[in-house]
Every structure is written in C-alpha cells, then in structure tokens.
Write a protein that holds these residues in place. Structure first.
Motif, PDB file in Angstrom:
ATOM      1  N   CYS A  37      38.832  44.655  38.631  1.00 45.76           N
ATOM      2  CA  CYS A  37      37.880  43.660  38.125  1.00 45.76           C
ATOM      3  C   CYS A  37      38.557  42.586  37.280  1.00 45.76           C
ATOM      4  O   CYS A  37      38.078  41.464  37.206  1.00 45.76           O
ATOM      5  CB  CYS A  37      36.801  44.353  37.298  1.00 45.76           C
ATOM      6  SG  CYS A  37      35.702  45.398  38.279  1.00 45.76           S
ATOM      7  N   SER A  38      39.668  42.929  36.640  1.00 41.89           N
ATOM      8  CA  SER A  38      40.311  41.966  35.753  1.00 41.89           C
ATOM      9  C   SER A  38      41.368  41.113  36.456  1.00 41.89           C
ATOM     10  O   SER A  38      41.964  40.239  35.845  1.00 41.89           O
ATOM     11  CB  SER A  38      40.933  42.682  34.554  1.00 41.89           C
ATOM     12  OG  SER A  38      41.918  43.586  34.981  1.00 41.89           O
ATOM     13  N   ASN A  39      41.587  41.345  37.732  1.00 40.83           N
ATOM     14  CA  ASN A  39      42.526  40.533  38.506  1.00 40.83           C
ATOM     15  C   ASN A  39      41.772  39.664  39.504  1.00 40.83           C
ATOM     16  O   ASN A  39      40.643  39.972  39.888  1.00 40.83           O
ATOM     17  CB  ASN A  39      43.527  41.397  39.268  1.00 40.83           C
ATOM     18  CG  ASN A  39      44.533  42.063  38.350  1.00 40.83           C
ATOM     19  OD1 ASN A  39      44.553  41.827  37.158  1.00 40.83           O
ATOM     20  ND2 ASN A  39      45.362  42.904  38.913  1.00 40.83           N
ATOM     21  N   PHE A  40      42.421  38.594  39.926  1.00 40.46           N
ATOM     22  CA  PHE A  40      41.857  37.720  40.955  1.00 40.46           C
ATOM     23  C   PHE A  40      43.007  37.001  41.636  1.00 40.46           C
ATOM     24  O   PHE A  40      44.157  37.080  41.200  1.00 40.46           O
ATOM     25  CB  PHE A  40      40.862  36.717  40.346  1.00 40.46           C
ATOM     26  CG  PHE A  40      41.452  35.789  39.316  1.00 40.46           C
ATOM     27  CD1 PHE A  40      41.865  34.516  39.666  1.00 40.46           C
ATOM     28  CD2 PHE A  40      41.594  36.188  37.989  1.00 40.46           C
ATOM     29  CE1 PHE A  40      42.413  33.650  38.719  1.00 40.46           C
ATOM     30  CE2 PHE A  40      42.130  35.327  37.030  1.00 40.46           C
ATOM     31  CZ  PHE A  40      42.539  34.062  37.394  1.00 40.46           C
ATOM     32  N   TYR A  41      42.705  36.329  42.735  1.00 49.76           N
ATOM     33  CA  TYR A  41      43.711  35.558  43.459  1.00 49.76           C
ATOM     34  C   TYR A  41      43.432  34.073  43.271  1.00 49.76           C
ATOM     35  O   TYR A  41      42.290  33.633  43.327  1.00 49.76           O
ATOM     36  CB  TYR A  41      43.672  35.861  44.959  1.00 49.76           C
ATOM     37  CG  TYR A  41      44.042  37.269  45.303  1.00 49.76           C
ATOM     38  CD1 TYR A  41      45.376  37.676  45.334  1.00 49.76           C
ATOM     39  CD2 TYR A  41      43.063  38.210  45.614  1.00 49.76           C
ATOM     40  CE1 TYR A  41      45.725  38.980  45.672  1.00 49.76           C
ATOM     41  CE2 TYR A  41      43.403  39.505  45.945  1.00 49.76           C
ATOM     42  CZ  TYR A  41      44.726  39.879  45.970  1.00 49.76           C
ATOM     43  OH  TYR A  41      45.070  41.174  46.292  1.00 49.76           O
ATOM     44  N   GLU A  42      44.486  33.317  43.057  1.00 46.83           N
ATOM     45  CA  GLU A  42      44.401  31.858  43.056  1.00 46.83           C
ATOM     46  C   GLU A  42      45.242  31.366  44.225  1.00 46.83           C
ATOM     47  O   GLU A  42      46.406  31.740  44.355  1.00 46.83           O
ATOM     48  CB  GLU A  42      44.926  31.269  41.753  1.00 46.83           C
ATOM     49  CG  GLU A  42      44.822  29.757  41.726  1.00 46.83           C
ATOM     50  CD  GLU A  42      45.243  29.159  40.394  1.00 46.83           C
ATOM     51  OE1 GLU A  42      45.381  27.930  40.356  1.00 46.83           O
ATOM     52  OE2 GLU A  42      45.434  29.900  39.415  1.00 46.83           O
ATOM     53  N   LEU A  57      38.503  41.053  29.584  1.00 45.56           N
ATOM     54  CA  LEU A  57      37.684  40.174  30.428  1.00 45.56           C
ATOM     55  C   LEU A  57      37.855  40.528  31.890  1.00 45.56           C
ATOM     56  O   LEU A  57      38.883  41.065  32.303  1.00 45.56           O
ATOM     57  CB  LEU A  57      38.068  38.711  30.197  1.00 45.56           C
ATOM     58  CG  LEU A  57      37.892  38.165  28.789  1.00 45.56           C
ATOM     59  CD1 LEU A  57      38.327  36.710  28.732  1.00 45.56           C
ATOM     60  CD2 LEU A  57      36.466  38.336  28.304  1.00 45.56           C
ATOM     61  N   ASP A  58      36.845  40.238  32.683  1.00 45.69           N
ATOM     62  CA  ASP A  58      36.860  40.441  34.139  1.00 45.69           C
ATOM     63  C   ASP A  58      36.664  39.098  34.826  1.00 45.69           C
ATOM     64  O   ASP A  58      36.063  38.186  34.263  1.00 45.69           O
ATOM     65  CB  ASP A  58      35.727  41.375  34.574  1.00 45.69           C
ATOM     66  CG  ASP A  58      35.955  42.824  34.186  1.00 45.69           C
ATOM     67  OD1 ASP A  58      37.094  43.174  33.804  1.00 45.69           O
ATOM     68  OD2 ASP A  58      35.001  43.610  34.271  1.00 45.69           O
ATOM     69  N   PHE A  59      37.118  39.016  36.072  1.00 43.73           N
ATOM     70  CA  PHE A  59      36.922  37.787  36.846  1.00 43.73           C
ATOM     71  C   PHE A  59      35.474  37.696  37.300  1.00 43.73           C
ATOM     72  O   PHE A  59      34.906  38.641  37.836  1.00 43.73           O
ATOM     73  CB  PHE A  59      37.855  37.766  38.050  1.00 43.73           C
ATOM     74  CG  PHE A  59      37.696  36.522  38.878  1.00 43.73           C
ATOM     75  CD1 PHE A  59      38.075  35.284  38.380  1.00 43.73           C
ATOM     76  CD2 PHE A  59      37.154  36.582  40.145  1.00 43.73           C
ATOM     77  CE1 PHE A  59      37.918  34.133  39.128  1.00 43.73           C
ATOM     78  CE2 PHE A  59      37.002  35.437  40.911  1.00 43.73           C
ATOM     79  CZ  PHE A  59      37.380  34.213  40.399  1.00 43.73           C
ATOM     80  N   VAL A  65      35.741  32.093  36.630  1.00 43.75           N
ATOM     81  CA  VAL A  65      36.393  32.186  35.320  1.00 43.75           C
ATOM     82  C   VAL A  65      36.505  33.649  34.912  1.00 43.75           C
ATOM     83  O   VAL A  65      35.811  34.506  35.450  1.00 43.75           O
ATOM     84  CB  VAL A  65      35.618  31.419  34.221  1.00 43.75           C
ATOM     85  CG1 VAL A  65      35.546  29.934  34.531  1.00 43.75           C
ATOM     86  CG2 VAL A  65      34.237  31.997  34.003  1.00 43.75           C
ATOM     87  N   CYS A  66      37.367  33.917  33.934  1.00 44.53           N
ATOM     88  CA  CYS A  66      37.400  35.238  33.318  1.00 44.53           C
ATOM     89  C   CYS A  66      36.254  35.279  32.320  1.00 44.53           C
ATOM     90  O   CYS A  66      36.049  34.338  31.553  1.00 44.53           O
ATOM     91  CB  CYS A  66      38.744  35.466  32.634  1.00 44.53           C
ATOM     92  SG  CYS A  66      40.105  35.562  33.813  1.00 44.53           S
TER      93      CYS A  66
END
Length: 85
Positions: A37-42, A57-59, A65-66
């Motif tokens: 939940c706290s990671n994401f891809y850009e 924070l989570d994505f 946003v976080c």
C-alpha cells in the motif's frame, strides 16, 4: 528444464509491472503497487519506477498522492492505525 523455469519466472515478474505509456504526457502516470500500500509506480518514458511514500502514508490512486491510510483505501479497516483525537 532450468532454462524453462527461469524464462517462466522472468515472464511472470514482467507481467506484474504496470503498462506505462511509451512517452510522458503533461502529467505523470502513476499506478498502485500490487502488494504494498505504501509503494507505487511512476512512469517515465515507458518505464515503471517503484516509489515509496513517506512513513505512515499509503498511495491514494484516486488523487495520485501519498495519503493517510484511512483515506487511501488500500488497507482493511483492521489494518489502519488509529490516530489519537
């Protein structure tokens, strides 16, 4: 046999990554991480880069946003840390 296993592993790992657009648009493209939940891809020029939100924070994929876990909506209610009022 080992070659087949390695090829299968590489294909399955590659399939988990998001399908980024080949070029950047006006706004960046983001995707939620499939297991965290706290990671994401850009995305940048077709390549997904793993990013991490600051601690706690989570994505939030709705607004890219976080965000606080209770607003991001990734975790079940039991997993969201309670804040003191």
């Amino acid at each position: 046999m080992y070659t087949s296993l390695i090829v299968l592993l590489v294909i399955s790992c590659a399939a988990a990554l998001p399908n980024c657009p080949p070029t950047n648009g006006y706004l960046p493209t983001y995707f939620p991480h499939e297991t965290s939940c706290s990671n994401f891809y850009e995305c940048s020029n077709g390549i997904p880069y793993t990013m991490e939100c600051p601690r706690g924070l989570d994505f939030n994929p709705r607004i890219n946003v976080c965000d606080y876990p209770e607003r991001a909506g990734c975790r079940s209610t039991a997993e969201v840390p309670q804040t003191a009022d």
